[in-house]
Design a protein around this motif. Structure first.
Motif, PDB file in Angstrom:
ATOM      1  N   PHE A   1       0.814  -1.217   0.000  1.00  0.00           N
ATOM      2  CA  PHE A   1       0.000   0.000   0.000  1.00  0.00           C
ATOM      3  C   PHE A   1       0.849   1.269   0.000  1.00  0.00           C
ATOM      4  N   ASP A   2       2.057   1.191  -0.506  1.00  0.00           N
ATOM      5  CA  ASP A   2       2.947   2.352  -0.453  1.00  0.00           C
ATOM      6  C   ASP A   2       2.422   3.547  -1.235  1.00  0.00           C
ATOM      7  N   ALA A   3       1.537   3.325  -2.171  1.00  0.00           N
ATOM      8  CA  ALA A   3       0.995   4.455  -2.937  1.00  0.00           C
ATOM      9  C   ALA A   3       0.257   5.449  -2.050  1.00  0.00           C
ATOM     10  N   ILE A   4      -0.294   4.987  -0.916  1.00  0.00           N
ATOM     11  CA  ILE A   4      -1.011   5.911  -0.027  1.00  0.00           C
ATOM     12  C   ILE A   4      -0.063   6.784   0.784  1.00  0.00           C
ATOM     13  N   LEU A   5       1.234   6.445   0.755  1.00  0.00           N
ATOM     14  CA  LEU A   5       2.211   7.214   1.531  1.00  0.00           C
ATOM     15  C   LEU A   5       2.679   8.464   0.796  1.00  0.00           C
ATOM     16  N   GLN A   6       2.301   8.592  -0.450  1.00  0.00           N
ATOM     17  CA  GLN A   6       2.735   9.733  -1.258  1.00  0.00           C
ATOM     18  C   GLN A   6       1.549  10.640  -1.555  1.00  0.00           C
ATOM     19  N   GLN A   7       1.720  11.943  -1.271  1.00  0.00           N
ATOM     20  CA  GLN A   7       0.686  12.909  -1.668  1.00  0.00           C
ATOM     21  C   GLN A   7       0.704  13.087  -3.177  1.00  0.00           C
ATOM     22  N   LYS A   8      -0.464  13.051  -3.782  1.00  0.00           N
ATOM     23  CA  LYS A   8      -0.561  13.217  -5.227  1.00  0.00           C
ATOM     24  C   LYS A   8      -0.842  14.664  -5.624  1.00  0.00           C
TER      25      LYS A   8
ATOM     26  N   TRP B   1       0.885  22.805   7.701  1.00  0.00           N
ATOM     27  CA  TRP B   1      -0.021  22.398   8.782  1.00  0.00           C
ATOM     28  C   TRP B   1      -1.448  22.853   8.482  1.00  0.00           C
ATOM     29  N   ILE B   2      -1.585  24.110   8.033  1.00  0.00           N
ATOM     30  CA  ILE B   2      -2.921  24.640   7.709  1.00  0.00           C
ATOM     31  C   ILE B   2      -3.525  23.836   6.549  1.00  0.00           C
ATOM     32  N   TYR B   3      -2.698  23.557   5.551  1.00  0.00           N
ATOM     33  CA  TYR B   3      -3.176  22.789   4.393  1.00  0.00           C
ATOM     34  C   TYR B   3      -3.699  21.414   4.816  1.00  0.00           C
ATOM     35  N   LYS B   4      -2.940  20.758   5.681  1.00  0.00           N
ATOM     36  CA  LYS B   4      -3.334  19.405   6.094  1.00  0.00           C
ATOM     37  C   LYS B   4      -4.537  19.393   7.032  1.00  0.00           C
ATOM     38  N   HIS B   5      -4.905  20.551   7.541  1.00  0.00           N
ATOM     39  CA  HIS B   5      -6.106  20.653   8.383  1.00  0.00           C
ATOM     40  C   HIS B   5      -7.262  21.302   7.617  1.00  0.00           C
ATOM     41  N   SER B   6      -7.143  21.293   6.290  1.00  0.00           N
ATOM     42  CA  SER B   6      -8.181  21.926   5.464  1.00  0.00           C
ATOM     43  C   SER B   6      -8.869  20.895   4.585  1.00  0.00           C
ATOM     44  N   VAL B   7      -9.925  21.312   3.927  1.00  0.00           N
ATOM     45  CA  VAL B   7     -10.662  20.419   3.028  1.00  0.00           C
ATOM     46  C   VAL B   7      -9.859  20.125   1.759  1.00  0.00           C
ATOM     47  N   TYR B   8      -8.811  20.899   1.528  1.00  0.00           N
ATOM     48  CA  TYR B   8      -8.023  20.727   0.306  1.00  0.00           C
ATOM     49  C   TYR B   8      -7.041  19.553   0.393  1.00  0.00           C
ATOM     50  N   TYR B   9      -6.763  19.117   1.609  1.00  0.00           N
ATOM     51  CA  TYR B   9      -5.801  18.017   1.808  1.00  0.00           C
ATOM     52  C   TYR B   9      -6.455  16.701   1.382  1.00  0.00           C
ATOM     53  N   GLU B  10      -5.805  15.986   0.493  1.00  0.00           N
ATOM     54  CA  GLU B  10      -6.401  14.773  -0.085  1.00  0.00           C
ATOM     55  C   GLU B  10      -6.651  13.704   0.982  1.00  0.00           C
ATOM     56  N   LYS B  11      -7.807  13.109   0.895  1.00  0.00           N
ATOM     57  CA  LYS B  11      -8.226  12.118   1.885  1.00  0.00           C
ATOM     58  C   LYS B  11      -7.448  10.809   1.756  1.00  0.00           C
ATOM     59  N   ALA B  12      -6.882  10.540   0.584  1.00  0.00           N
ATOM     60  CA  ALA B  12      -6.207   9.260   0.360  1.00  0.00           C
ATOM     61  C   ALA B  12      -4.835   9.188   1.030  1.00  0.00           C
TER      62      ALA B  12
ATOM     63  N   TYR C   1      -5.537   4.224   5.157  1.00  0.00           N
ATOM     64  CA  TYR C   1      -5.421   2.798   4.863  1.00  0.00           C
ATOM     65  C   TYR C   1      -6.670   2.359   4.107  1.00  0.00           C
ATOM     66  N   PRO C   2      -6.521   1.736   2.932  1.00  0.00           N
ATOM     67  CA  PRO C   2      -7.673   1.515   2.057  1.00  0.00           C
ATOM     68  C   PRO C   2      -8.524   0.291   2.389  1.00  0.00           C
ATOM     69  N   VAL C   3      -8.086  -0.507   3.363  1.00  0.00           N
ATOM     70  CA  VAL C   3      -8.864  -1.673   3.778  1.00  0.00           C
ATOM     71  C   VAL C   3      -9.609  -1.314   5.058  1.00  0.00           C
TER      72      VAL C   3
END
Length: 575
Positions: free
Chosen positions: A501-508, A554-565, A569-571
């Motif tokens: 599942f390493d793909a989830i460790l990278q922000q797209k 920090w602000i970005y990661k606490h906003s709606v813009y930060y990707e949920k993926a 963990y996808p399971v």
């Protein structure tokens, strides 16, 4: 008179077959220090299968070498349908040559099958024996006389790595190789009750020709594990002693020498016996001692397998019943241990047959070197730990939900006999959701991966929308332990730790600082609680307070813009 003549003729034919040099193995024809190569081994089993209807030889799946694995079965009743066999017999599964430079089991098992077919040893009534004659075919074809630098014979042998240089005894969960996929296919097909993996050990010097690993009994489960630990293993040790073969648990020393003590090896699911235990199969690793003569090692390997067959034949019903009872421990809502450690409060002592050790100046380096003095054997009590305790548990969910895009994982589930269904409609389900909180990654490659360790997660209960076609995998099935080890990220050999599942460790997606500055200011203005949290972090973290980029992140990661993926963990767990 005719009846007497028939019996005499039958006896004469049996005696002739037993004494017929036609069935001598390559090893028996040699000087005691020569091992059969791959083709000689296959030719020999082809001969046995042709001449004896009690032996069947079939090709199974491919290996990385391009050659197929063979499955050889001995059944005196000449029945080879395992759906029928499992109704009234136990199955012993013997694996050979996983490390092709350790061929003891290859030669010993050929003799065993021959002797069973010829009647040199009594055929079991209640046990069928299955073997993979050579598992690491690519390694077996890579023959040499040098790569086992510490091993006394045979003269020529194979290599540890397979055709793609994988160590197959680290591949059972991740299944990177065709060898492993084919091994799993055989294991699931025969539903083995007991498993033996034949090896040669490395490490300390001592008097024993044979050491063993039994799959860690606490991990196997209290029902089956206690039986293996208190009944089966002691019986095998006693039977070997009756044959004048002393044995010891695998010597995994705490320090330089075994007299300082050692503990039981914990076989996590990457290893064969760690994997087979996930399906409530009793597992053993035979580890003959590298410094003993090859002929001696082949003999004790043979005798260990024969002792196992004799015990199984006398206890086959109990073994099969305990396997069913053992599975009952792993039901939804019950706890399951993901991580174990030695319980040092339960150290015992046992009489160990070793050699006195010391240190002297090295003739090769500027330091001192360890040596063992074989002129000074000893028998002394040494500390031993075989009890392990749980250090990380998880509650078994009712099911896991896997996104339909993870086809590679679904293929592994199929191969491992796992059943599943798919959502027929888009659905909202209340699930437990994991976020990856932290993990460490190896700095160098290990078996084709940069594996993770010390993984931790955060979790929450949420209602989540799942699309039609997502997979629902119930834990109410034989492979429940396999599912837990695979899908719980904190498990030592979880799919997460093996990089599935390493793909989830990278922000797209990300942001440009100068553009997001205005957005960040607006976010803080409209969210006073978030602004207060940011101010608090600035006050408590001096480094953070001096780092504008970190604050914007920090602000970005606490906003709606930060990707949920990201780190999600996808399971998902259905409780």
């Amino acid at each position: 008179m005719k009846h007497f003549t028939f019996l005499f003729l039958l006896f004469s034919l049996t005696t002739f077959a037993q004494n017929n040099k036609k069935y001598d193995t390559f090893f028996e024809k040699g000087n005691g220090n020569q091992a059969a190569d791959y083709q000689e081994t296959i030719n020999y089993y082809t001969l046995l299968a042709k001449d004896f209807p009690t032996i069947q030889m079939v090709e199974m799946g491919l290996t990385d070498s391009g050659y197929p694995l063979h499955m050889i079965t001995f059944n005196p009743e000449k029945e080879f349908d395992f759906n029928k066999i499992q109704k009234n017999k136990a199955v012993l599964f013997v694996n050979n040559g996983i490390h092709a430079g350790e061929p003891d089991g290859i030669d010993a098992t050929m003799q065993l099958f021959r002797d069973l077919a010829l009647g040199k040893i009594k055929a079991p009534k209640n046990t069928v024996i299955v073997t993979i004659p050579v598992y690491n075919i690519g390694g077996a074809l890579n023959r040499n006389s040098t790569t086992r630098a510490n091993q006394d014979g045979p003269e020529v042998y194979g290599f540890r790595g397979n055709a793609r240089n994988y160590d197959l005894n680290r591949d059972l969960m991740k299944s990177d190789t065709q060898n492993t996929k084919s091994f799993v296919e055989i294991f699931q097909k025969i539903n083995a009750d007991v498993f033996i993996d034949n090896h040669v050990s490395n490490g300390s010097d001592y008097q024993y020709k044979l050491t063993y690993i039994m799959t860690q009994h606490n991990k196997l489960g209290t029902v089956l594990g206690d039986f293996m630990n208190t009944e089966m293993m002691p019986a095998l040790v006693k039977d070997l002693q009756n044959k004048k073969i002393e044995t010891t648990p695998y010597v995994d020393s705490f320090k330089d020498t075994p007299d300082k003590g050692f503990g039981q090896f914990v076989d996590s699911p990457r290893y064969t016996t760690g994997y087979t235990s996930l399906f409530n199969t009793i597992g053993f690793v035979v580890e003959t001692h590298m410094l003993k003569k090859y002929a001696e090692r082949v003999k004790v390997t043979y005798e260990y397998m024969k002792s196992t067959i004799d015990f199984m034949d006398a206890n086959y019903q109990k073994i099969k019943e305990l396997r069913i009872k053992n599975l009952e421990q792993y039901q939804p809502k019950k706890k399951y241990t993901l991580q174990w450690e030695m319980d040092s409060t339960k150290t015992t002592k046992f009489s160990f047959l070793g050699y006195e050790a010391g240190y002297k100046k090295s003739e090769a380096t500027t330091g001192n070197r360890l040596y063992y003095d074989r002129s000074k054997p000893y028998k002394k009590d040494v500390p031993y730990i075989k009890e392990f305790k749980s250090v990380k548990e998880v509650v078994i969910p009712t099911a896991y939900i896997i996104p339909r895009g993870y086809w590679n994982i679904i293929e592994l589930l199929k191969n491992n006999g796992i059943t599943y269904s798919q959502l027929k409609n888009d659905t909202i389900v209340e699930v437990e959701s994991y976020k990856i909180a932290d993990f460490k990654t190896a700095s160098s490659a290990y078996e084709g991966h940069y594996i993770h360790r010390n993984t931790t997660i955060t979790s929450k209960i949420v209602k989540t929308a799942f699309a039609k076609g997502h997979y629902i995998v119930s834990t109410n099935q034989k492979g429940v332990k396999y599912l837990l080890e695979a899908f719980e990220p904190e498990g030592v050999d979880s799919f997460f730790n093996w990089n599935f599942f390493d793909a989830i460790l990278q922000q797209k997606e990300h942001f440009s600082d100068y553009v997001f500055e205005d957005t960040a200011a607006k976010i803080l203005k409209e969210n006073p609680t978030l602004k207060a949290e940011l101010d608090s972090k600035r006050q408590s973290d001096a480094v953070f307070a001096k780092d504008p980029e970190a604050q914007l992140e920090w602000i970005y990661k606490h906003s709606v813009y930060y990707e949920k993926a990201h780190l999600q963990y996808p399971v998902y767990r259905v409780l």
